[in-house]
Design a protein around this motif. Structure first.
Motif, PDB file in Angstrom:
ATOM      1  N   LEU A  33       0.828  -1.191   0.000  1.00 34.86           N
ATOM      2  CA  LEU A  33       0.000   0.000   0.000  1.00 34.86           C
ATOM      3  C   LEU A  33       0.868   1.249   0.000  1.00 34.86           C
ATOM      4  O   LEU A  33       1.899   1.301   0.675  1.00 34.86           O
ATOM      5  N   GLU A  34       0.439   2.234  -0.754  1.00 30.44           N
ATOM      6  CA  GLU A  34       1.080   3.537  -0.757  1.00 30.44           C
ATOM      7  C   GLU A  34       0.133   4.479  -0.022  1.00 30.44           C
ATOM      8  O   GLU A  34      -0.834   4.995  -0.590  1.00 30.44           O
ATOM      9  N   THR A  35       0.396   4.664   1.268  1.00 34.06           N
ATOM     10  CA  THR A  35      -0.527   5.413   2.110  1.00 34.06           C
ATOM     11  C   THR A  35      -0.278   6.911   1.985  1.00 34.06           C
ATOM     12  O   THR A  35       0.862   7.358   1.826  1.00 34.06           O
ATOM     13  N   PRO A  36      -1.326   7.720   2.068  1.00 34.55           N
ATOM     14  CA  PRO A  36      -1.181   9.173   1.955  1.00 34.55           C
ATOM     15  C   PRO A  36      -0.619   9.770   3.236  1.00 34.55           C
ATOM     16  O   PRO A  36      -0.680   9.158   4.314  1.00 34.55           O
ATOM     17  N   LYS A  37      -0.046  10.956   3.142  1.00 32.88           N
ATOM     18  CA  LYS A  37       0.460  11.647   4.327  1.00 32.88           C
ATOM     19  C   LYS A  37      -0.679  11.984   5.277  1.00 32.88           C
ATOM     20  O   LYS A  37      -0.537  11.920   6.491  1.00 32.88           O
ATOM     21  N   ASP A  38      -1.810  12.333   4.708  1.00 31.57           N
ATOM     22  CA  ASP A  38      -2.999  12.612   5.503  1.00 31.57           C
ATOM     23  C   ASP A  38      -3.699  11.295   5.794  1.00 31.57           C
ATOM     24  O   ASP A  38      -4.127  10.586   4.879  1.00 31.57           O
ATOM     25  N   GLU A  39      -3.793  10.909   7.068  1.00 29.64           N
ATOM     26  CA  GLU A  39      -4.379   9.623   7.431  1.00 29.64           C
ATOM     27  C   GLU A  39      -5.823   9.483   6.966  1.00 29.64           C
ATOM     28  O   GLU A  39      -6.347   8.380   6.849  1.00 29.64           O
ATOM     29  N   ARG A  40      -6.479  10.595   6.694  1.00 33.92           N
ATOM     30  CA  ARG A  40      -7.874  10.525   6.257  1.00 33.92           C
ATOM     31  C   ARG A  40      -7.977  10.322   4.748  1.00 33.92           C
ATOM     32  O   ARG A  40      -9.067  10.144   4.213  1.00 33.92           O
ATOM     33  N   GLN A  71     -11.844  -1.432   2.271  1.00 35.92           N
ATOM     34  CA  GLN A  71     -11.320  -1.131   3.603  1.00 35.92           C
ATOM     35  C   GLN A  71     -10.273  -2.197   3.916  1.00 35.92           C
ATOM     36  O   GLN A  71     -10.598  -3.379   4.004  1.00 35.92           O
ATOM     37  N   VAL A  72      -9.035  -1.785   4.092  1.00 38.64           N
ATOM     38  CA  VAL A  72      -7.944  -2.721   4.333  1.00 38.64           C
ATOM     39  C   VAL A  72      -7.429  -2.544   5.756  1.00 38.64           C
ATOM     40  O   VAL A  72      -7.081  -1.433   6.176  1.00 38.64           O
ATOM     41  N   GLN A  73      -7.389  -3.639   6.486  1.00 40.67           N
ATOM     42  CA  GLN A  73      -6.907  -3.627   7.872  1.00 40.67           C
ATOM     43  C   GLN A  73      -5.675  -4.516   7.972  1.00 40.67           C
ATOM     44  O   GLN A  73      -5.744  -5.725   7.756  1.00 40.67           O
ATOM     45  N   LEU A  74      -4.524  -3.922   8.272  1.00 38.25           N
ATOM     46  CA  LEU A  74      -3.301  -4.680   8.475  1.00 38.25           C
ATOM     47  C   LEU A  74      -3.046  -4.848   9.962  1.00 38.25           C
ATOM     48  O   LEU A  74      -3.442  -3.988  10.764  1.00 38.25           O
ATOM     49  N   PRO A  75      -2.398  -5.929  10.383  1.00 43.35           N
ATOM     50  CA  PRO A  75      -2.148  -6.160  11.806  1.00 43.35           C
ATOM     51  C   PRO A  75      -1.418  -4.982  12.457  1.00 43.35           C
ATOM     52  O   PRO A  75      -0.408  -4.507  11.951  1.00 43.35           O
ATOM     53  N   GLY A  76      -1.957  -4.510  13.572  1.00 48.39           N
ATOM     54  CA  GLY A  76      -1.315  -3.438  14.319  1.00 48.39           C
ATOM     55  C   GLY A  76      -1.471  -2.059  13.714  1.00 48.39           C
ATOM     56  O   GLY A  76      -0.823  -1.111  14.169  1.00 48.39           O
ATOM     57  N   ARG A  77      -2.299  -1.906  12.692  1.00 47.26           N
ATOM     58  CA  ARG A  77      -2.485  -0.615  12.030  1.00 47.26           C
ATOM     59  C   ARG A  77      -3.964  -0.259  11.939  1.00 47.26           C
ATOM     60  O   ARG A  77      -4.832  -1.127  12.020  1.00 47.26           O
ATOM     61  N   SER A  78      -4.218   1.021  11.751  1.00 48.39           N
ATOM     62  CA  SER A  78      -5.590   1.469  11.568  1.00 48.39           C
ATOM     63  C   SER A  78      -6.065   1.088  10.166  1.00 48.39           C
ATOM     64  O   SER A  78      -5.265   1.012   9.228  1.00 48.39           O
ATOM     65  N   ALA A  79      -7.340   0.861  10.026  1.00 48.76           N
ATOM     66  CA  ALA A  79      -7.907   0.528   8.723  1.00 48.76           C
ATOM     67  C   ALA A  79      -7.800   1.718   7.786  1.00 48.76           C
ATOM     68  O   ALA A  79      -7.910   2.872   8.204  1.00 48.76           O
ATOM     69  N   VAL A  80      -7.547   1.436   6.504  1.00 50.55           N
ATOM     70  CA  VAL A  80      -7.439   2.495   5.497  1.00 50.55           C
ATOM     71  C   VAL A  80      -8.328   2.147   4.312  1.00 50.55           C
ATOM     72  O   VAL A  80      -8.598   0.977   4.036  1.00 50.55           O
ATOM     73  N   THR A  81      -8.775   3.175   3.633  1.00 57.17           N
ATOM     74  CA  THR A  81      -9.519   2.990   2.387  1.00 57.17           C
ATOM     75  C   THR A  81      -8.513   2.945   1.246  1.00 57.17           C
ATOM     76  O   THR A  81      -7.650   3.816   1.133  1.00 57.17           O
ATOM     77  N   ALA A  82      -8.590   1.922   0.420  1.00 55.95           N
ATOM     78  CA  ALA A  82      -7.603   1.737  -0.649  1.00 55.95           C
ATOM     79  C   ALA A  82      -8.276   1.339  -1.947  1.00 55.95           C
ATOM     80  O   ALA A  82      -9.360   0.752  -1.956  1.00 55.95           O
TER      81      ALA A  82
END
Length: 227
Positions: A33-40, A71-82
């Motif tokens: 995943l390439e997550t954005p700087k803004d968590e939202r 909605q992707v949930q990785l272990p130990g991390r908050s769920a993200v929309t991807a």
């Protein structure tokens, strides 16, 4: 294999229509995943490996091809929309599990950008998504994509150049250590030429083929070499 289930993440897909709501939730064992700087913000998914039954995998295959959000949930991390984006590719297979009459279905979804990193594809591109950060693997994949004249012994130098020029960026991964490399063929050839002139790297003696000693546990080796 104890507590292996704790290394799995999850993916959830919800589709609402006028009369019905479809909800699918599956386990994932690999993700890039390439997550954005803004968590939202919305993450860019480059690889998701899912395990589920026939109906779930069929629904998710259709969702990927439509460019749906997950909605992707990785272990130990908050769920993200991807989202895997347009022109994502899907590869389906089956896995036999002891004690089950029917095989478990396996779906690997790959973004168009990751698919273009295969050797000889999109040589004008300036971003290379890789599923492992091993120095030898990084040099091998970049050189294969752009047709660069390199030696495996140059891997430490190449990683140093990438870091010094802020051209190596870690991505979020599950079951792997993904990175994104910035640069194109003219850029990398310029680096090689300058390094040879100042003696930072040397051309190996002999006319034999280059021996790439890729570490055996690279999780994406078969995927990356086939993409």
């Amino acid at each position: 294999m104890q507590n292996a289930h704790e290394r799995f993440g999850s993916l959830e897909f919800i589709k609402r229509t006028k009369d019905t709501t479809t909800r699918v939730r599956v386990h994932i064992d690999r993700a890039v995943l390439e997550t954005p700087k803004d968590e939202r913000g919305q993450a860019r998914a480059h690889l998701i490996s899912m395990i589920a039954g026939d109906s779930e995998i069929g629904a998710l295959w259709a969702a990927v091809t439509e460019g749906a959000l997950f909605q992707v949930q990785l272990p130990g991390r908050s769920a993200v929309t991807a989202c895997l984006g347009l022109e994502a590719q899907c590869f389906r297979g089956s896995v036999m599990v002891p004690g089950r009459k029917r095989p478990v279905r396996h779906l690997v979804a790959v973004s168009a950008e990751l698919a273009k990193t295969k050797p000889g594809a999109d040589r004008e591109g300036t971003r290379t998504i890789l599923c492992d950060d091993d120095p030898v693997f990084v040099l091998y994949r970049v050189a294969s994509r752009y047709g660069l004249p390199v030696a495996s012994e140059w891997a430490p130098w190449f990683m140093c150049e990438l870091n010094q020029r802020n051209a190596l960026h870690p991505l979020t991964g599950l079951g792997c250590s993904p990175v994104m490399v910035k640069g194109n063929k003219p850029t990398f050839l310029k680096w090689i030429g300058r390094a040879l002139k100042r003696g930072a790297i040397q051309i190996p003696d002999g006319d034999g083929s280059i021996n790439w000693k890729l570490r055996a546990h690279v999780p994406d080796r078969s995927w990356s070499e086939s993409l």
